[in-house]
Design a protein around this motif. Sequence first.
Motif, PDB file in Angstrom:
ATOM      1  N   SER A 127      44.473 -14.676 -24.329  1.00  0.00           N
ATOM      2  CA  SER A 127      44.443 -14.523 -22.868  1.00  0.00           C
ATOM      3  C   SER A 127      44.534 -15.928 -22.278  1.00  0.00           C
ATOM      4  O   SER A 127      43.542 -16.660 -22.230  1.00  0.00           O
ATOM      5  N   CYS A 130      42.253 -17.338 -18.675  1.00  0.00           N
ATOM      6  CA  CYS A 130      41.347 -16.175 -18.699  1.00  0.00           C
ATOM      7  C   CYS A 130      40.303 -16.232 -17.605  1.00  0.00           C
ATOM      8  O   CYS A 130      39.498 -15.300 -17.480  1.00  0.00           O
ATOM      9  N   GLU A 135      39.106 -10.686 -18.321  1.00  0.00           N
ATOM     10  CA  GLU A 135      40.333 -10.177 -18.948  1.00  0.00           C
ATOM     11  C   GLU A 135      40.181 -10.082 -20.473  1.00  0.00           C
ATOM     12  O   GLU A 135      40.475  -9.046 -21.078  1.00  0.00           O
TER      13      GLU A 135
END
Length: 291
Positions: A127, A130, A135
């Motif tokens: 990610s 992030c 997330e």
Amino acid sequence: MDFGRKQKTSRLQLREISPDEARRVCRFVLQIAGISLNSSKNRFLETRLNPLLEKYGIPDYWSLLTEAKADASGVMAQDIIDAVATNETRFFRDAGPFELFQYKIIPYLTANRLPDSTGKIPIRIWSAACSTGQEVYSLAMCLKESLSNLRNYKITLLGSDISQRALDRAKEGVYSKFETARGLDEARLKKFFTPEGNAYRIRAEIREMVSFKSVNLLEPVNGFKEWDLILCRNVAIYFRQDHRKWLFNQLANALEPDGFLVAGASESLAAMCSRFIPKMFSSCTYYQRRF
Ligand SMILES: C[S@@+](CC[C@H](N)C(=O)[O-])C[C@H]1O[C@@H](n2cnc3c(N)ncnc32)[C@H](O)[C@@H]1O
């Protein structure tokens, strides 16, 4: 209550930024993080940077920049980036990418990846940008829900961001009632969090699946490769077109040949990187590399 008067008072407490100072701040932020700020948004810059003048006891924004450039530790520059970065995020933001992950990507990876020398099936997810962690923790929750025997897998789940302040919060894994209410239903809240005062702490079993790292996406991410899935959402919108092109080209290099890239709902790669083919799952667009 006299709101007009209250606003005026707090406005007076902010040190005003001159057009020259604003341009200099914007140039600095663009150079370091690629974040393209609008130098005419004085109020935004004043609100975000005024606390740094107070923190460092510096009289004006020009001197703040001068000192940040001279500060070899990089701490002041980091503070400026932390102050101007937009960290807006939430759990399961936009739903579509998480349905894509749960119903298409996880089944594809579990069927197509081979066990490594330890007998485990490696799955590598990044990610990128992030923010405060919602997330990447949402991805961890999906994995926990979808894979009955996680021990058969060697999961790498990395969250990265340029903002140290955001990463510190992500690592802590504590979210207010307001933050958990944005995106989490009762069942997931109960299953994956424990109440802590007025907030909720992510359970250790989810926290331990994730690692965090400071990464500036506008610098070469050497050694970052063979990712099965990269989420890079709602960060390129703050970049100039040339920086966006450079970023998505770099992400293409970092993916497995059949890996998946998910950008933000409003970020199309169509005119940006010819190395990706757009594909759809339900209403969610994702990208795979051309062969
Ligand atoms: C709006 S948040 C998006 C968070 C999450 N991806 C989402 O969609 O909910 C944008 C994040 O990008 C980060 N960011 C901005 N410039 C960056 C850069 N050059 N490298 C890495 N992260 C950056 C900011 O610190 C911020 O946390």
